[in-house]
Design a protein around this motif. Structure first.
Motif, PDB file in Angstrom:
ATOM      1  N   UNK A  52       0.822  -1.208   0.000  1.00 24.86           N
ATOM      2  CA  UNK A  52       0.000   0.000   0.000  1.00 24.86           C
ATOM      3  C   UNK A  52       0.857   1.260   0.000  1.00 24.86           C
ATOM      4  N   UNK A  53       2.070   1.142   0.564  1.00 23.61           N
ATOM      5  CA  UNK A  53       2.923   2.328   0.677  1.00 23.61           C
ATOM      6  C   UNK A  53       3.780   2.454  -0.576  1.00 23.61           C
ATOM      7  N   UNK A 103      -2.227  10.417   1.606  1.00 26.18           N
ATOM      8  CA  UNK A 103      -1.747  10.383   2.983  1.00 26.18           C
ATOM      9  C   UNK A 103      -0.224  10.252   2.948  1.00 26.18           C
ATOM     10  N   UNK A 104       0.467  11.180   3.609  1.00 28.48           N
ATOM     11  CA  UNK A 104       1.925  11.114   3.660  1.00 28.48           C
ATOM     12  C   UNK A 104       2.348  10.758   5.077  1.00 28.48           C
ATOM     13  N   UNK A 130       0.575   6.615   1.173  1.00 28.01           N
ATOM     14  CA  UNK A 130      -0.429   5.550   1.008  1.00 28.01           C
ATOM     15  C   UNK A 130      -1.014   5.735  -0.384  1.00 28.01           C
ATOM     16  N   UNK A 131      -1.057   4.680  -1.163  1.00 31.94           N
ATOM     17  CA  UNK A 131      -1.409   4.825  -2.569  1.00 31.94           C
ATOM     18  C   UNK A 131      -2.831   5.331  -2.769  1.00 31.94           C
TER      19      UNK A 131
END
Lengths: 797, 345
Positions: free
Chosen positions: A516-517, A534-535, A547-548
């Protein structure tokens, strides 16, 4: 923690319990032994005396030694640079087993050699425990070694086994050797004898001033000892430190470390002469560069707790002291510090400075609130005995010393109800008594007085755990919950997701799960990206910072990975949740399909996986989920024309909602990833989950025959087959049962700039058999509409 | 007029029997039954006979015709049958050549294991709950009895987003949401599968992303023995009907008492092998009785209700079940790796 079997043996009778048995027993009670480590491993050793030592005639570094091993004098060839006549050394006799191999009699460059003179590392001692000198050559024994003594490991205190105990965070009290001994005593049901550390010394008045300006240091005990004698520690102290993996330095420093091991309370000893003001203040809020004991300069920030004197930093609290106040050979007097620092602060500081010292570990894991008192007393006792301490001043207590013993109660019925057991009162109380909780019974109620070091015990359930932990979990039988019957259910959308996966399996797609990351590049290349990503505040790397917001970039990576490994002929899918910047989720599906699927080589049957193959699969999937063709709209792809081939891809809508994009991968993308011209697609499954599926309806079989009617139309190249079908549907009325394109042609016989599209229509009525009279006017209406709207011309048959 | 009916009959039957092809039969049929054939010849002779003779002659001729027709029909069928058999023999195929490949993809092994576990618990009346991967500190830590600054937060290195949000480090976060949502609708019986994240470096046994499944039961009179019994069922379903389990004390912030659950090794049956490192037992699950603080924080009366919870690592189960030695395989997605996972067992 490292638990020395020999040290433990001093407190608890272990004469009939081997280290392995001990490990099994304490593991079963929750102190998991993760490894057993023998300090050294060697058989057939003896203390020898080097009577002669000459250089080997055929070597520039070997020596020929005549060694007296008590029973005889034997010749041994030795390569160590430090071997010399007159030394007492460790001799491995032939037949000796070492970790590196067995020792045999032999001939070294023409000279007979009957054994080996050993270094400590050859005996298997952890190199981290050894000095550079010890690592470079053989071990030279002290004068007290007896030539011919075969208990060499015993003489060296290397006949110990270290149990590597993985403590759970609630049992950090066992970091203190004495608490660990009590725990082992309770488990084995044996008496524990700890050293009596109360010492009667005359204490003089003190003018030491201790202040704490931060609530992060609630307790600070200080004590001045005016005279100490710095020398080497006795063997037993050095051995105890060795077992814990701590190097011996001198008696005073060693005592501070030993007391920390015994009580769990980290101590710091300052050189009295270097704190002339006799004032120590604990504060936060400093902002300066500070050089600690290790000679490294650290940037102190306001959150770090610092020990100061006269406004000057002399130590990073709970982690490491300073270079300019440390104990050295010249120290004549000391100040003892035994304090409690906030574990969160210490953890943050230790992490920021990357200083994971033994003291920091103790503070981070939490310490017995009364250990500081114990530790000061024990230090005084040891300093008097081994450092000739005198001029002892009274202890200064800054802050409070909480009376930490507390009472916790539990009922026997609660014990048995939580566990599902049938313990008697005696069986429930026995483990509590063994643990030193002094259980008192009043009817069903058991009240325990909890020792200060057991900070983990505060509620009834904690006592329940202690009972079963010591009694053994095999007292618990297997039962199933006795409760009202409930209906099982998959998660909302769980069943739909499973249907999608099984259907895709049927089409030949295999499921993948990727990370996912992802990197910034993946975020930039997202398909149907969500608003912002989301970072992470503390990513492990830039490759995994976000987050993809789309699965497609990972999917293309996976296609490339497999292509590079010469895997071909595959379809892949992934179902995953992606998140936008606000953390709002969206369920996604991504597909990838290589350009061909070879179905039979010898029959030369190969499916060309073009746009229409994937389109058919997606429509079939949607129909399976309750969304027939009529609810789906296909449009030119204006969503993503950098990932997809702009003129061989489409955007799909369910009602008004964008469901996804699919089609051929953009040639530039294919080149970038070094992959074939795959078909790919990404879909927003949340649209499907939120839409209402159509109901399955029974349609009666029609009693009257159907008739079909074909139209071949000449239209301009930009006219879409779908437009024709839509016009047919709109104009045909109720009797049209089906319409399908059956031929598309451009080229010879068709004018330039035009194409021929042929459709087949099926007419049928539920009331009667249709005749030309019914059908012809409908066809005429359709043809007129096609002519008016699309300039379509009927082709001559 | 005297005709030797029997001789004629035998002669014709012999001719029919001697014919081998459809063409010969057709020709013979014309000769015998055709307009100018044998039977027709007899019929033409009839007009010279007396009525008495006519009847007898006609009867004989008709009988003969019917018999011949029947014999012709059966002979035709016989020839057709033979022709069909010859054709079929000619049409023989090589059945050892490969079939045309049907489309068939596989599920990811982690999905297979997850679905198997979901199914076991669904059959026992549990509901499957999902929850967000981008989670609040509140549900991941606070509600799980792991307050700010608690040393237990050191056990799991967390990917933080900001002060409030993080990537969930365990599916316990889903349980905490379930407890909150269902605290007034007891009993609770749920399983919570999902991806979780830890700030670990990836190697053969560690992955910064992995899948967990946790289960939670809250009702009146739930005992630790119920946990043992439920997990015994799970272990036997996943690893074989003769598996035994044992509980060992452990520590989790959200359960008290807490246990690790070992299952007898499915490779050696408990005798000791390299998979179980000679112990005969494999550590698979963690669990315990739900901590009263956790129940109270969700608004459940911990003096009236108790519960058990457990958690299992899906990768670990899959690695043990299929003998996979490197956790990174699950996320590399090499088709050669994925291929064998064709079915549920």
């Amino acid at each position: 923690m490292r638990l020395s079997y020999n040290v433990l043996k001093q407190y608890v009778d272990l004469h009939d319990i081997t280290p392995k048995m001990l490990a099994d027993k304490i593991t079963a009670c929750g102190l998991e032994v993760e490894g057993l480590e023998e300090m050294a491993y060697a058989t057939n050793l003896v203390v020898g005396y080097v009577e002669e030592c000459v250089d080997h005639p055929n070597s520039d570094h070997l020596h020929i030694c005549q060694v007296n091993v008590g029973t005889d004098v034997r010749q041994i060839v030795c390569g160590a640079p430090n071997v010399a006549k007159g030394q007492k050394v460790i001799v491995a006799l032939p037949g000796c087993k070492l970790r590196g191999g067995d020792i045999k009699e032999g001939v070294v460059r023409g000279e007979e050699s009957k054994g080996m003179i050993c270094s400590l590392s050859e005996l298997g001692v952890d190199p981290k425990q050894l000095t550079e000198q010890q690592l470079a050559g053989i071990e030279v024994l002290g004068d007290d070694a007896v030539v011919g003594d075969t208990n060499v490991l015993g003489y060296l205190s290397l006949d110990d086994t270290i149990l590597d105990v993985g403590l759970t965070p609630n049992r950090n009290d066992c970091l203190a050797m004495w608490a660990m001994a009590k725990e082992v005593g309770a488990i084995l049901n044996r008496e524990v004898t700890l050293p009596d550390y109360h010492v009667e010394v005359e204490e003089s008045k003190t003018n030491l001033v201790i202040k704490s300006e931060t609530e992060k240091c609630p307790t600070f005990l200080g004590k001045v000892i005016n005279h100490v004698e710095i020398k080497e520690s006795p063997k037993w102290i050095k051995d105890a430190l060795k077992g814990a993996g701590i190097k011996a330095i001198n008696n005073v420093v060693d005592i501070s470390n030993l007391v920390m091991l015994e009580t769990g309370q980290p101590l710091h000893f300052y050189d009295l002469a270097k704190i002339p003001a006799k004032e120590i203040t604990v504060k936060q809020g400093l902002h300066e560069a500070y050089t600690a004991l290790d000679g490294v300069e650290y940037n102190i920030t306001e959150d770090d707790i610092m020990i100061t004197t006269e406004g000057k930093a002399i130590g990073i609290a709970g982690i490491m002291g300073g270079d300019d106040s440390k104990i050295d050979e010249e120290s004549k007097g000391i100040i003892i510090e035994a304090a409690i620092f906030d574990h969160v602060c210490i953890r943050n500081s230790a992490r920021n400075f990357n200083l994971n010292t033994e003291a920091a570990q103790h503070f981070i894991k939490g310490i017995d609130p009364l250990a500081c008192v114990k530790a000061v007393e024990r230090s005084v006792q040891l300093l008097v005995e081994y450092a000739s301490a005198s001029g002892i001043e009274e202890t200064v207590v800054c802050g409070s010393l909480k009376e930490a013993s507390k009472e916790v109660s539990v009922t026997l019925s609660k014990v048995n109800s939580v566990l599902g057991t049938t313990f008697t009162m005696e069986e429930a109380c026995d483990p509590l008594a063994r643990l030193g909780f002094e259980p008192k019974v009043d009817g069903d109620v058991i009240t325990c007085t909890i020792p200060s070091y057991r900070t983990d015990i505060s509620i009834a359930e904690d006592l329940v755990e202690e009972v079963i932990r010591i009694q053994g979990f095999d007292h618990i039988v297997s039962t199933l919950p006795l409760m009202p019957t409930t209906q099982g259910n998959l998660a909302p959308n769980g069943r739909t997701t499973r249907m999608i996966k099984k259907m895709l399996n049927g089409f030949g797609y295999s499921e993948i799960i990727s990370y996912s990351l992802v990197s910034k590049k993946h975020i930039d290349n997202s398909v149907m990206p969500l608003s912002g990503a989301v970072e992470l505040a503390n990513p492990a790397s830039d490759e995994r910072r976000y987050f993809r917001t789309s699965i497609m970039p990972s999917m293309l990576d996976t296609v490339a990975f497999n292509t590079a490994r010469s895997n071909d002929n595959f379809g892949l899918f992934e179902v995953a949740v992606v998140y936008n910047e606000k953390g709002e989720p969206q369920d996604r599906l991504a597909l990838a399909l290589t350009p061909t699927t070879v179905r039979s080589k010898w029959q030369a049957i190969t499916t060309n996986n073009d746009f229409y193959v994937m389109k058919g699969q997606i429509y079939a999937l949607l129909e399976e989920l309750g969304f027939d063709e009529k609810r789906v709209t296909i449009k030119a792809n204006d969503v993503d024309t950098t990932t997809f081939h702009p003129s061989q891809s489409a955007a799909l809508y369910l009602g008004k909602d964008l469901l996804g994009v699919f089609g051929k991968v953009h040639p530039a993308k294919a080149k970038e990833y070094d992959i074939d011209a795959c078909m790919i697609g990404e879909f927003n499954l949340s649209v499907i989950f939120n839409a209402k599926a159509s109901k399955v309806k029974f349609v009666p079989i029609c009693k009257y025959p159907s008739s079909s009617y074909d139209l071949a139309l000449l239209v301009d190249l930009d006219v879409k087959a779908g437009d024709i079908v839509n016009i047919v549907r709109k104009n045909a009325g109720k009797i049209l049962k089906d319409v399908e394109v059956f031929d598309v042609y451009k080229g010879k016989g068709v004018p330039e700039g035009q194409q021929s599209i042929a459709v087949s229509m099926v007419f049928q009525s539920e009331e009667r058999t249709l005749t030309d009279k019914d059908i012809n006017p409908v066809v005429e209406k359709i043809v007129n509409a096609l002519r008016n709207q699309l300039k379509a011309v009927l082709r001559e048959a | 007029m005297s005709i030797k009916w029997d001789e004629i009959k035998q002669d014709v039957l012999a001719q029919i029997a001697g014919a081998n092809t459809k063409e010969e039969i057709d020709k013979l049929k014309v000769d015998i039954l055709g307009k100018k054939g044998l039977i027709a010849g007899f019929m033409s002779q009839m007009k010279t006979l007396s009525p008495e003779e006519k009847r007898e002659f006609g009867q004989k001729a008709n009988e003969l015709k019917k018999e011949f027709e029947a014999v012709f029909a059966s002979k035709m069928e016989e020839i057709a049958q033979k022709a069909m058999e010859e054709q079929m023999a000619k049409d023989a195929i090589d059945i050892t050549l490969p079939g045309v490949k049907a489309s068939k993809g596989t599920l990811h092994p982690l999905t297979i294991v997850q679905q198997e576990i979901e199914d076991i618990f669904e059959s026992m009346g549990y509901t499957v709950w999902y929850g967000p991967e981008v989670e609040l500190d509140l549900y991941n830590f606070e509600r799980a009895n792991i307050p700010q600054g608690h040393p237990a937060r050191d056990m799991q290195d967390t990917f933080y987003i900001d002060v409030e949000r993080l990537l969930r480090t365990h599916t316990t976060a889903i349980q905490m949401r379930t407890l909150e949502a269902l605290h007034d609708k007891l009993p609770i019986k749920v399983v919570c599968p999902g991806k979780v994240y830890r700030r670990d470096d990836d190697d053969a046994t560690h992955s910064h992303q992995f899948v967990q499944i946790e289960g939670l039961v809250v009702a009146e009179n739930i005992h630790m023995s119920d946990l043992k019994g439920s997990l015994e069922l799970l272990a036997r379903h996943m690893f074989g009907p003769t598996r035994e389990i044992r509980l060992r004390p452990s520590y989790f912030q959200f359960t008290e008492p807490s246990v690790e659950i070992d299952v007898t090794c499915h490779i050696c049956g408990g005798k000791g092998c390299n998979v179980c490192k000679g112990t005969g037992w494999i550590e698979i699950l963690g669990g315990g009785m739900v901590h009263p603080n956790v129940l109270e924080m969700a608004g459940i009366d911990s003096t009236k209700y108790t519960g058990f919870a457990f958690g299992v690592g899906v990768e670990r189960v899959a690695m043990l079940k299929y003998g996979i030695d490197d956790i990174r395989n699950f996320y590399a997605n090499d088709i050669q790796f994925l291929k064998p996972f064709t079915r549920f067992e």
